[in-house]
Design a protein around this motif. Structure first.
Motif, short mmCIF file in Angstrom:
data_model
loop_
_atom_site.label_atom_id
_atom_site.label_comp_id
_atom_site.label_asym_id
_atom_site.label_seq_id
_atom_site.Cartn_x
_atom_site.Cartn_y
_atom_site.Cartn_z
N ASP A 12 1.22 -1.41 -0.76
CA ASP A 12 -0.12 0.27 0.03
C ASP A 12 1.28 1.24 -0.25
O ASP A 12 1.50 1.37 0.51
CB ASP A 12 -1.30 -0.38 0.85
CG ASP A 12 -1.88 1.30 1.33
OD1 ASP A 12 -2.65 1.82 0.09
OD2 ASP A 12 -1.89 1.68 2.64
N LEU A 13 0.30 2.14 -1.06
CA LEU A 13 1.63 3.41 -1.16
C LEU A 13 0.75 4.59 0.37
O LEU A 13 1.68 5.31 0.89
CB LEU A 13 0.86 4.10 -2.07
CG LEU A 13 1.43 3.63 -3.38
CD1 LEU A 13 1.50 4.97 -4.77
CD2 LEU A 13 3.12 3.16 -3.15
N GLY A 14 -0.28 4.72 0.41
CA GLY A 14 -0.38 5.43 2.09
C GLY A 14 0.23 4.31 2.97
O GLY A 14 -0.94 4.61 4.39
N LEU A 15 0.85 4.35 3.75
CA LEU A 15 1.35 3.70 5.39
C LEU A 15 1.45 5.25 6.14
O LEU A 15 2.12 6.13 6.01
CB LEU A 15 2.49 2.83 5.34
CG LEU A 15 2.06 2.26 3.87
CD1 LEU A 15 3.86 1.28 3.72
CD2 LEU A 15 1.11 1.07 4.67
N PRO A 16 1.64 4.32 7.50
CA PRO A 16 1.06 5.31 8.32
C PRO A 16 2.76 5.34 8.91
O PRO A 16 3.03 7.43 9.13
CB PRO A 16 1.15 5.06 9.82
CG PRO A 16 1.31 3.11 9.69
CD PRO A 16 1.19 3.16 7.51
N ASP A 17 4.17 4.76 8.78
CA ASP A 17 5.67 5.04 9.58
C ASP A 17 6.40 6.06 7.79
O ASP A 17 7.60 6.31 8.42
CB ASP A 17 6.20 4.29 9.96
CG ASP A 17 6.00 3.05 8.75
OD1 ASP A 17 4.85 2.77 8.49
OD2 ASP A 17 6.61 2.35 9.94
N LEU A 18 5.92 5.66 6.81
CA LEU A 18 6.71 5.73 5.21
C LEU A 18 5.65 5.90 4.49
O LEU A 18 5.03 4.99 4.03
CB LEU A 18 7.41 5.21 5.72
CG LEU A 18 9.00 5.07 4.44
CD1 LEU A 18 9.62 6.44 4.69
CD2 LEU A 18 10.23 3.40 4.24
N ASP A 19 6.35 7.16 3.57
CA ASP A 19 5.14 6.81 2.04
C ASP A 19 5.49 5.59 1.41
O ASP A 19 6.80 4.99 1.42
CB ASP A 19 5.69 8.11 1.18
CG ASP A 19 4.85 8.13 0.23
OD1 ASP A 19 3.38 8.73 0.54
OD2 ASP A 19 5.91 7.28 -0.98
N GLY A 20 4.34 5.29 0.32
CA GLY A 20 5.23 3.38 0.28
C GLY A 20 5.85 3.36 -0.87
O GLY A 20 6.87 2.53 -1.45
N LYS A 21 6.14 4.53 -1.83
CA LYS A 21 7.48 4.68 -2.84
C LYS A 21 8.68 4.72 -2.19
O LYS A 21 9.72 4.11 -2.33
CB LYS A 21 6.55 6.10 -3.79
CG LYS A 21 5.67 6.20 -4.63
CD LYS A 21 5.74 6.83 -5.37
CE LYS A 21 5.28 8.79 -4.76
NZ LYS A 21 5.48 9.98 -5.74
N GLU A 22 8.55 5.24 -0.88
CA GLU A 22 10.09 4.91 -0.36
C GLU A 22 10.25 3.65 0.77
O GLU A 22 11.30 3.04 -0.01
CB GLU A 22 10.05 5.85 0.95
CG GLU A 22 9.71 7.90 0.55
CD GLU A 22 9.78 8.57 2.25
OE1 GLU A 22 11.59 8.54 2.67
OE2 GLU A 22 9.16 9.25 2.19
N ALA A 23 9.64 3.42 0.38
CA ALA A 23 9.56 1.45 0.98
C ALA A 23 9.58 0.90 -0.23
O ALA A 23 10.42 0.09 0.03
CB ALA A 23 8.11 1.21 1.90
N LEU A 24 8.72 1.20 -1.17
CA LEU A 24 9.33 0.47 -2.49
C LEU A 24 10.58 0.15 -2.78
O LEU A 24 11.39 -0.74 -3.28
CB LEU A 24 9.03 1.30 -3.60
CG LEU A 24 8.67 0.41 -5.15
CD1 LEU A 24 8.64 -0.69 -4.72
CD2 LEU A 24 8.32 1.44 -5.98
N VAL A 25 11.23 1.93 -2.72
CA VAL A 25 12.41 2.01 -2.78
C VAL A 25 13.65 0.82 -1.96
O VAL A 25 14.69 0.58 -2.35
CB VAL A 25 13.29 3.36 -2.79
CG1 VAL A 25 15.18 3.74 -2.94
CG2 VAL A 25 12.97 4.48 -4.00
N LYS A 26 13.12 1.38 -1.34
CA LYS A 26 14.04 0.46 0.21
C LYS A 26 14.24 -1.29 0.48
O LYS A 26 15.20 -1.71 -0.13
CB LYS A 26 13.47 0.40 1.45
CG LYS A 26 13.84 1.98 1.76
CD LYS A 26 13.35 2.78 3.73
CE LYS A 26 13.44 3.97 3.86
NZ LYS A 26 15.04 4.07 4.66
N ALA A 27 12.63 -1.39 -0.03
CA ALA A 27 12.66 -3.16 -0.69
C ALA A 27 13.92 -3.32 -1.93
O ALA A 27 14.03 -4.05 -1.93
CB ALA A 27 11.08 -3.88 -0.94
N ARG A 28 13.18 -2.76 -3.03
CA ARG A 28 14.33 -2.91 -3.71
C ARG A 28 15.95 -2.62 -3.45
O ARG A 28 16.50 -3.24 -4.93
CB ARG A 28 13.67 -2.07 -5.36
CG ARG A 28 12.59 -2.26 -6.31
CD ARG A 28 12.81 -3.68 -6.86
NE ARG A 28 11.52 -4.58 -7.64
CZ ARG A 28 10.62 -5.17 -7.29
NH1 ARG A 28 11.41 -6.14 -6.30
NH2 ARG A 28 9.78 -5.07 -8.31
#
Length: 229
Positions: free
Chosen positions: A56-72
Motif C-alpha cells: 500500500d502507498l498510504g502507510l502510517p510510518d513511511l510513504d509507500g514509494k519510499e518503502a518500495l525503494v528500500k525494498a528494491r
C-alpha cells in the motif's frame, strides 16, 4: 499434494484489507503474511523473502514509494502496489521505482489475484528461468513450488526449496554465497557460508542421483554454486 505455498506479503495499515484479502489468498493457494507498517514489511522481507509483495502507498510510518525503494535495494521479487491514489503520475512513479503492477482501491480480489499470477510468471521469465524446469526425471515447478522425480513429490523444507529455486533461476551461472544467503535467509546472514554448505549438502541428498558425486549442484570453490540441471 504439497506443503509449499507461495508466500505473499501484504503491507497495508487497513485491517479490513487484511480481513478479506488474507482468506482470498489462502483459498487461492498462497500463504498470506501480514504487515501493518513499512517497517514491519521491510523487516519481514529481510527475514524471509516472500514470493511477492502487495504494498500500500498510504502507510502510517513511511510513504509507500519510499518503502518500495528500500525494498528494491535487497528484494528482486514481484511488488504490486495497492493504493487509493488514482493519479496517473503516482502509477508511473511507482512503476519507474520498480513496482511490477498497480491496483487501485477499491479493487476486486479476482483482478488482484490475476495480476499477481502474471507478475510471478513475468518475473520468472525476466530472470531467464522457465516456470517449469525438467532435468532427466527431475522436475522443478517454480510457480507451484513443487519438486518431483518421475512424478513422485520430493519433500523439501521451505528453506531447501528456496535455495533450490535460487540456483535453478540462475541455471548455468555461478550464484555467489552472498547472493544465496541474502536471498534465502536475509542480509543479516550474508556471511554464514558454513550454514549454506550444510543446506546444500541436505539438498544434494534429496535431489542428486549420487550425492557424493553431484552433477546438478556444482561447487565453485570460494565463490558459490552453479546449477547444471
Amino acid at each position: 499434494m504439497t506443503d509449499y505455498r507461495p508466500r505473499i506479503l501484504v503491507i497495508d495499515d487497513e485491517p479490513q484489507i487484511h480481513r478479506f484479502l488474507s482468506p482470498a489468498l489462502d483459498a487461492a493457494g498462497y500463504e498470506p503474511v501480514r504487515a501493518d507498517t513499512a517497517a514491519q514489511g521491510l523487516k519481514e522481507i529481510a527475514r524471509k523473502a516472500p514470493d511477492a509483495v502487495v504494498l500500500d502507498l498510504g502507510l502510517p510510518d513511511l510513504d509507500g514509494k519510499e518503502a518500495l525503494v528500500k525494498a528494491r535495494a535487497f528484494y528482486a521479487g514481484p511488488i504490486l502496489i495497492l493504493s487509493a491514489r488514482d493519479k496517473e503520475t503516482e502509477k508511473i512513479d511507482a512503476l519507474d521505482l520498480g513496482a511490477d503492477d498497480y491496483v487501485e482501491k477499491p479493487f476486486g480480489v479476482g483482478e488482484l489475484l490475476a495480476r499477481l499470477r502474471v507478475a510471478l510468471r513475468h518475473r520468472l521469465r525476466d530472470e531467464g528461468a522457465e516456470p517449469i524446469v525438467t532435468t532427466g526425471d527431475l522436475t522443478v515447478d517454480l510457480v507451484k513450488r513443487l519438486v518431483t522425480r518421475a512424478g513422485e513429490v520430493i519433500r523439501l523444507s521451505p528453506r531447501e526449496y528456496d535455495l533450490l529455486a535460487q540456483l535453478v533461476r540462475g541455471a548455468g551461472k555461478v550464484v555467489t554465497h552472498k547472493q544465496l544467503l541474502t536471498a534465502v535467509w536475509g542480509p543479516a546472514h550474508e556471511h554464514d557460508v558454513q550454514y549454506l554448505r550444510v543446506f546444500v549438502g541436505q539438498l544434494r541428498q534429496k535431489i542428486e542421483p549420487d550425492p557424493a558425486l553431484p552433477t546438478l549442484i556444482l561447487t565453485e570453490p570460494g565463490v558459490g554454486y552453479r546449477w547444471m540441471g
